[in-house]
Design an enzyme around this catalytic site. Structure first.
Site, PDB file in Angstrom:
ATOM      1  N   SER A   2      74.260  34.689 -13.007  1.00 11.67           N
ATOM      2  CA  SER A   2      74.162  36.046 -12.801  1.00 11.67           C
ATOM      3  C   SER A   2      74.174  36.960 -13.929  1.00 11.67           C
ATOM      4  CB  SER A   2      75.334  36.140 -12.086  1.00 11.67           C
ATOM      5  OG  SER A   2      75.599  37.335 -11.245  1.00 11.67           O
ATOM      6  N   GLN A   6      65.013  34.326   0.789  1.00 12.44           N
ATOM      7  CA  GLN A   6      64.167  35.583   0.836  1.00 12.44           C
ATOM      8  C   GLN A   6      62.567  34.978   0.597  1.00 12.44           C
ATOM      9  OE1 GLN A   6      66.802  37.577  -2.423  1.00 12.44           O
ATOM     10  NE2 GLN A   6      65.933  39.454  -1.433  1.00 12.44           N
ATOM     11  N   TYR A  34      72.711  25.503  -2.259  1.00 13.34           N
ATOM     12  CA  TYR A  34      71.950  26.659  -1.959  1.00 13.34           C
ATOM     13  C   TYR A  34      71.105  26.603  -0.625  1.00 13.34           C
ATOM     14  CZ  TYR A  34      72.676  27.836  -7.035  1.00 13.34           C
ATOM     15  OH  TYR A  34      73.323  27.918  -7.958  1.00 13.34           O
ATOM     16  N   LEU A  58      72.413  39.643 -13.831  1.00 17.77           N
ATOM     17  CA  LEU A  58      72.498  41.078 -13.387  1.00 17.77           C
ATOM     18  C   LEU A  58      73.603  41.399 -12.612  1.00 17.77           C
ATOM     19  CD1 LEU A  58      68.715  41.237 -12.740  1.00 17.77           C
ATOM     20  CD2 LEU A  58      70.043  41.942 -14.968  1.00 17.77           C
ATOM     21  N   ARG A 107      69.510  43.573  -1.368  1.00 20.23           N
ATOM     22  CA  ARG A 107      70.298  42.414  -1.472  1.00 20.23           C
ATOM     23  C   ARG A 107      71.732  42.500  -1.298  1.00 20.23           C
ATOM     24  NH1 ARG A 107      69.506  38.444  -6.427  1.00 20.23           N
ATOM     25  NH2 ARG A 107      67.450  38.414  -5.875  1.00 20.23           N
TER      26      ARG A 107
END
Length: 318
Positions: free
Chosen positions: A206, A27, A54, A208, A226
């Site tokens: 994580s 992103q 990643y 959230l 997302r």
């Protein structure tokens, strides 16, 4: 910003840290990586988390470009080793992959060392003793200062400590578990003996639940969100029972608490984690500078979480 000791080490990490999973290279382009990291650093964040897996290494390369603008001593940089490629020895925790993965990560990050290095997952194909010996070498060679685990079980971490003690090797300092309002068992139950016995540090990820705890999915999945973009994350949440009608009901009740203390649902979720004394730092992610600012405000919300509010949240999460 508060700075916590990472476990029993002398290293001090900001209670909120900044991670690159799902954002760097997916992103965020080079300039946005620099802008979001700069905003985090300006607000006291000193720990920036990454991994060889990643964006297939691109995340580390982008962070490496941004790191040139900082004094190295002001930063805590991490990487995680496990998934490095498609070859038979490009993944796992063998001595070969740990060393080659570490060297490759350092090249992408354009660093001589990382502060923290994690075994990104347990490896059933490699004896834990081999992994502990390899990590001991990484530390002794100055490629990293502290090593830890991510998503290991309490029994596996206990084995690593026992091997380190028996062989006079360097033991792990920290674990990186998922921890949020909907995923609590490891931090709140399974690891309690490790906290007591070894003073294990935690760099939780994580907070959230991949955006679920923002409340923006209470009425479905927006097209530009997302979860709509990352179908594998959406499937993970659903298959593990996190994206459920029961949790959406909980979120609607939690959102009322957030509004009562002038917070967003996301800020409440992060602040709730910050209240746990066994959490050294909460790794947050952001796809914009504004999201970084909003996440940092969770520190102020933490001070509003009285015992009564914490008990109210506990009753909702039962």
């Amino acid at each position: 910003m508060k700075y916590n000791k990472l476990g029993k080490s002398g290293l001090k990490v900001s209670e909120i840290s900044f991670g690159s999973w799902l954002t760097f290279g997916n992103q965020l382009d080079t300039q946005l990586v620099k802008d979001t990291m700069k905003e985090a650093f300006k607000n006291g964040v000193n720990f920036f988390d990454n991994a060889e897996a990643y964006a297939n290494g691109l995340s580390e390369s982008l962070m490496g470009q941004a790191l040139k603008e900082y004094r190295r001593e002001d930063l805590i940089i991490s990487t995680k080793i496990f998934w490095g490629g498609n070859g038979p020895n490009d993944k796992g925790l063998s001595r070969k992959h740990i060393l080659e993965g570490t060297w490759n990560s350092l090249k992408r990050l354009q660093l001589n060392y990382v502060d923290l290095i994690f075994c990104h997952r347990p490896d059933p194909d490699t004896p834990i003793e081999e992994t502990v010996y390899a990590m001991n070498y990484v530390i002794n060679e100055g490629l990293a200062f502290y090593w830890g685990t991510s998503e290991w079980s309490a029994d596996q971490i206990e084995q690593a400590f026992e091997i380190a003690e028996k062989r006079n090797l360097i033991a792990p300092t920290m674990e990186q578990p998922q921890y949020n309002m909907f995923v609590r068992d490891k931090v709140e139950k399974e690891f309690l003996d490790l906290f007591e016995k070894y003073h294990l540090g935690t760099t939780t990820w994580s907070p959230l639940a991949s955006g679920l705890l923002t409340g923006k999915y209470n009425d479905g999945i927006p097209e530009n969100s997302r979860l709509n973009k990352f179908k594998d994350v959406q499937e993970y949440l659903k298959s593990n029972g996190l994206f459920s009608d029961e949790n959406i009901d909980r979120l609607k009740k939690l959102d009322k608490i957030a509004k009562n203390i002038d917070a967003t649902m996301a800020q409440l979720a992060i602040a709730w984690i910050l209240k746990n004394p066994n959490v050294s730092t909460v790794i947050t992610g952001a796809s914009s500078v504004n999201q970084v600012k909003e996440n940092i405000k969770s520190i102020e919300i933490k001070e509003k979480l009285t015992d009564d509010i914490m008990n109210e949240i506990k009753n909702i999460l039962k």
